[in-house]
Design a protein around this motif. Structure first.
Motif, PDB file in Angstrom:
ATOM      1  N   LEU A  25      50.850  43.648  67.225  1.00 24.92           N
ATOM      2  CA  LEU A  25      50.632  43.473  68.663  1.00 24.92           C
ATOM      3  C   LEU A  25      49.807  44.635  69.223  1.00 24.92           C
ATOM      4  CD1 LEU A  25      54.151  42.199  69.741  1.00 24.92           C
ATOM      5  CD2 LEU A  25      52.014  40.891  69.811  1.00 24.92           C
ATOM      6  N   LEU A  26      50.078  45.840  68.761  1.00 26.04           N
ATOM      7  CA  LEU A  26      49.312  46.998  69.225  1.00 26.04           C
ATOM      8  C   LEU A  26      47.840  46.857  68.843  1.00 26.04           C
ATOM      9  CD1 LEU A  26      51.850  49.832  68.378  1.00 26.04           C
ATOM     10  CD2 LEU A  26      51.081  49.162  70.668  1.00 26.04           C
ATOM     11  N   TYR A  27      47.559  46.465  67.609  1.00 20.56           N
ATOM     12  CA  TYR A  27      46.165  46.274  67.203  1.00 20.56           C
ATOM     13  C   TYR A  27      45.517  45.129  67.972  1.00 20.56           C
ATOM     14  CZ  TYR A  27      46.008  49.680  63.445  1.00 20.56           C
ATOM     15  OH  TYR A  27      45.991  50.846  62.734  1.00 20.56           O
ATOM     16  N   GLY A  28      46.258  44.061  68.203  1.00 15.47           N
ATOM     17  CA  GLY A  28      45.729  42.947  68.979  1.00 15.47           C
ATOM     18  C   GLY A  28      45.414  43.343  70.408  1.00 15.47           C
ATOM     19  N   MET A  29      46.230  44.222  70.967  1.00 11.80           N
ATOM     20  CA  MET A  29      46.006  44.698  72.326  1.00 11.80           C
ATOM     21  C   MET A  29      44.786  45.620  72.383  1.00 11.80           C
ATOM     22  SD  MET A  29      48.642  46.813  74.788  1.00 11.80           S
ATOM     23  CE  MET A  29      48.605  48.267  73.752  1.00 11.80           C
ATOM     24  N   ILE A  30      44.681  46.558  71.453  1.00 13.21           N
ATOM     25  CA  ILE A  30      43.608  47.552  71.488  1.00 13.21           C
ATOM     26  C   ILE A  30      42.271  46.958  71.038  1.00 13.21           C
ATOM     27  CG2 ILE A  30      42.763  49.715  70.471  1.00 13.21           C
ATOM     28  CD1 ILE A  30      45.019  50.202  72.433  1.00 13.21           C
ATOM     29  N   LEU A  31      42.253  46.263  69.909  1.00 11.79           N
ATOM     30  CA  LEU A  31      40.989  45.796  69.341  1.00 11.79           C
ATOM     31  C   LEU A  31      40.523  44.459  69.898  1.00 11.79           C
ATOM     32  CD1 LEU A  31      41.343  46.746  65.568  1.00 11.79           C
ATOM     33  CD2 LEU A  31      40.069  47.944  67.351  1.00 11.79           C
ATOM     34  N   LYS A  59      50.566  34.240  82.336  1.00 11.71           N
ATOM     35  CA  LYS A  59      50.215  34.713  83.669  1.00 11.71           C
ATOM     36  C   LYS A  59      49.374  35.976  83.619  1.00 11.71           C
ATOM     37  CE  LYS A  59      53.986  32.588  86.137  1.00 11.71           C
ATOM     38  NZ  LYS A  59      55.104  32.785  87.037  1.00 11.71           N
ATOM     39  N   THR A  60      48.573  36.135  82.575  1.00 15.76           N
ATOM     40  CA  THR A  60      47.760  37.341  82.467  1.00 15.76           C
ATOM     41  C   THR A  60      46.406  37.167  83.110  1.00 15.76           C
ATOM     42  OG1 THR A  60      46.906  36.692  80.306  1.00 15.76           O
ATOM     43  CG2 THR A  60      48.885  38.075  80.334  1.00 15.76           C
ATOM     44  N   GLY A  61      46.008  35.965  83.500  1.00 12.42           N
ATOM     45  CA  GLY A  61      44.748  35.765  84.180  1.00 12.42           C
ATOM     46  C   GLY A  61      43.549  35.831  83.266  1.00 12.42           C
ATOM     47  N   SER A  62      43.748  35.693  81.982  1.00 13.25           N
ATOM     48  CA  SER A  62      42.641  35.825  81.048  1.00 13.25           C
ATOM     49  C   SER A  62      42.817  34.860  79.891  1.00 13.25           C
ATOM     50  CB  SER A  62      42.588  37.249  80.502  1.00 13.25           C
ATOM     51  OG  SER A  62      41.604  37.354  79.505  1.00 13.25           O
ATOM     52  N   THR A  63      41.703  34.369  79.379  1.00 15.07           N
ATOM     53  CA  THR A  63      41.774  33.535  78.185  1.00 15.07           C
ATOM     54  C   THR A  63      41.602  34.388  76.939  1.00 15.07           C
ATOM     55  OG1 THR A  63      39.398  33.116  78.309  1.00 15.07           O
ATOM     56  CG2 THR A  63      40.858  31.523  79.370  1.00 15.07           C
ATOM     57  N   GLN A  64      41.257  35.665  77.118  1.00 15.14           N
ATOM     58  CA  GLN A  64      41.157  36.561  75.982  1.00 15.14           C
ATOM     59  C   GLN A  64      42.540  36.898  75.483  1.00 15.14           C
ATOM     60  OE1 GLN A  64      38.956  39.975  77.323  1.00 15.14           O
ATOM     61  NE2 GLN A  64      37.148  39.252  76.255  1.00 15.14           N
ATOM     62  N   GLY A  65      42.571  37.477  74.327  1.00 16.26           N
ATOM     63  CA  GLY A  65      43.835  37.953  73.804  1.00 16.26           C
ATOM     64  C   GLY A  65      44.101  37.390  72.432  1.00 16.26           C
ATOM     65  N   MET A  66      45.339  37.526  72.017  1.00 19.32           N
ATOM     66  CA  MET A  66      45.744  37.092  70.690  1.00 19.32           C
ATOM     67  C   MET A  66      46.070  35.611  70.655  1.00 19.32           C
ATOM     68  SD  MET A  66      48.052  40.298  69.392  1.00 19.32           S
ATOM     69  CE  MET A  66      48.116  39.672  67.701  1.00 19.32           C
ATOM     70  N   ARG A  67      46.192  35.001  71.809  1.00 24.89           N
ATOM     71  CA  ARG A  67      46.619  33.600  71.913  1.00 24.89           C
ATOM     72  C   ARG A  67      47.991  33.404  71.243  1.00 24.89           C
ATOM     73  NH1 ARG A  67      41.044  33.222  72.033  1.00 24.89           N
ATOM     74  NH2 ARG A  67      40.258  31.880  73.659  1.00 24.89           N
ATOM     75  N   LEU A  68      48.919  34.222  71.682  1.00 20.35           N
ATOM     76  CA  LEU A  68      50.276  34.167  71.164  1.00 20.35           C
ATOM     77  C   LEU A  68      50.913  32.834  71.515  1.00 20.35           C
ATOM     78  CD1 LEU A  68      51.465  37.748  72.142  1.00 20.35           C
ATOM     79  CD2 LEU A  68      50.744  36.942  69.874  1.00 20.35           C
ATOM     80  N   LYS A  69      51.772  32.374  70.635  1.00 23.09           N
ATOM     81  CA  LYS A  69      52.477  31.114  70.854  1.00 23.09           C
ATOM     82  C   LYS A  69      53.934  31.382  71.203  1.00 23.09           C
ATOM     83  CE  LYS A  69      49.373  28.595  67.890  1.00 23.09           C
ATOM     84  NZ  LYS A  69      49.134  28.038  66.586  1.00 23.09           N
ATOM     85  N   VAL A  70      54.548  30.448  71.881  1.00 19.64           N
ATOM     86  CA  VAL A  70      55.950  30.565  72.252  1.00 19.64           C
ATOM     87  C   VAL A  70      56.785  30.796  71.001  1.00 19.64           C
ATOM     88  CG1 VAL A  70      57.915  29.345  73.265  1.00 19.64           C
ATOM     89  CG2 VAL A  70      55.637  29.132  74.297  1.00 19.64           C
ATOM     90  N   GLU A  71      57.660  31.774  71.067  1.00 19.21           N
ATOM     91  CA  GLU A  71      58.579  32.153  69.993  1.00 19.21           C
ATOM     92  C   GLU A  71      57.885  32.658  68.728  1.00 19.21           C
ATOM     93  OE1 GLU A  71      61.648  29.269  69.333  1.00 19.21           O
ATOM     94  OE2 GLU A  71      62.141  29.158  71.456  1.00 19.21           O
ATOM     95  N   GLU A  72      56.613  33.020  68.852  1.00 16.16           N
ATOM     96  CA  GLU A  72      55.921  33.610  67.706  1.00 16.16           C
ATOM     97  C   GLU A  72      56.451  35.026  67.491  1.00 16.16           C
ATOM     98  OE1 GLU A  72      51.456  34.188  65.892  1.00 16.16           O
ATOM     99  OE2 GLU A  72      51.665  33.600  67.988  1.00 16.16           O
ATOM    100  N   GLN A  73      56.671  35.377  66.233  1.00 18.26           N
ATOM    101  CA  GLN A  73      57.200  36.687  65.896  1.00 18.26           C
ATOM    102  C   GLN A  73      56.139  37.478  65.138  1.00 18.26           C
ATOM    103  OE1 GLN A  73      60.794  35.878  63.747  1.00 18.26           O
ATOM    104  NE2 GLN A  73      61.804  35.015  65.528  1.00 18.26           N
ATOM    105  N   LEU A  74      55.834  38.657  65.660  1.00 28.04           N
ATOM    106  CA  LEU A  74      54.854  39.548  65.036  1.00 28.04           C
ATOM    107  C   LEU A  74      55.418  40.957  64.997  1.00 28.04           C
ATOM    108  CD1 LEU A  74      53.001  37.589  67.160  1.00 28.04           C
ATOM    109  CD2 LEU A  74      51.239  38.780  65.914  1.00 28.04           C
ATOM    110  N   PRO A  75      54.992  41.739  64.010  1.00 30.91           N
ATOM    111  CA  PRO A  75      55.371  43.157  64.027  1.00 30.91           C
ATOM    112  C   PRO A  75      54.742  43.851  65.232  1.00 30.91           C
ATOM    113  CG  PRO A  75      54.546  42.508  61.853  1.00 30.91           C
ATOM    114  CD  PRO A  75      54.270  41.364  62.802  1.00 30.91           C
ATOM    115  N   VAL A  76      55.419  44.850  65.761  1.00 23.98           N
ATOM    116  CA  VAL A  76      54.902  45.608  66.901  1.00 23.98           C
ATOM    117  C   VAL A  76      53.511  46.149  66.587  1.00 23.98           C
ATOM    118  CG1 VAL A  76      55.238  47.738  68.228  1.00 23.98           C
ATOM    119  CG2 VAL A  76      57.150  46.161  67.886  1.00 23.98           C
ATOM    120  N   LYS A  77      53.306  46.630  65.375  1.00 29.49           N
ATOM    121  CA  LYS A  77      52.004  47.198  65.005  1.00 29.49           C
ATOM    122  C   LYS A  77      50.889  46.163  65.139  1.00 29.49           C
ATOM    123  CE  LYS A  77      50.133  50.478  61.739  1.00 29.49           C
ATOM    124  NZ  LYS A  77      50.402  51.265  60.534  1.00 29.49           N
TER     125      LYS A  77
END
Length: 149
Positions: free
Chosen positions: A26-32, A6-24
């Motif tokens: 996710l932070l890089y994926g959000m910023i870069l 529900k983010t309204g965008s096709t951009q992003g990391m394209r995370l999958k349901v129940e995908e587990q990533l380190p917080v760091k």
């Protein structure tokens, strides 16, 4: 899991349901990578839900000295209720730069997120800050610029 659809965008990391990533990651994926889905996942991890994180954001900017800022979403999309001023953005940036991790995030030109439980390694993320990186465009590069958005 995070409500990433529900983010309204096709951009992003394209995370999958129940995908587990380190917080760091996710932070890089959000910023870069303009990872709006990463912003949602981080917000839900930290505050339990998006609205709870929006409340934390708004409380934080008041403590940073902002007088004309209001956030209505964790990613800045799908809302006309968010607003700020250039003066407040400088206050937010300066306060955030006191955190060494934030300084590291904004001074990184490239980052690769490794394989996860649901995805292969993602393509290398590149900064969109043309002042500090030459991957896409050399015209604006300035060796004195070390960080920023």
């Amino acid at each position: 899991g995070p409500n990433i659809n529900k983010t309204g965008s096709t951009q992003g990391m394209r995370l999958k349901v129940e995908e587990q990533l380190p917080v760091k990651d996710l932070l890089y994926g959000m910023i870069l990578n303009n990872g709006h889905d990463a912003a949602v996942a981080l917000a839900e991890h930290v505050a339990g839900n998006q609205q709870g994180f929006v409340t934390l954001m708004n409380n934080w900017v008041v403590k940073a000295g902002c007088k004309n800022t209001n956030f209505a979403s964790v990613h800045g999309l799908d809302t006309s209720d968010s607003y700020t001023t250039a003066r407040d953005m400088v206050k937010i940036y300066m306060k955030a730069m006191e955190n060494p991790l934030f300084e590291e995030l904004l001074s990184t030109a490239t980052y690769t997120v490794g394989a996860t439980n649901r995805s292969e390694a993602r393509a290398e993320y590149l900064t969109g800050n043309y002042l500090m990186d030459t991957h896409s465009l050399q015209d604006f590069y300035d060796s004195r610029v070390k960080s920023g958005m």
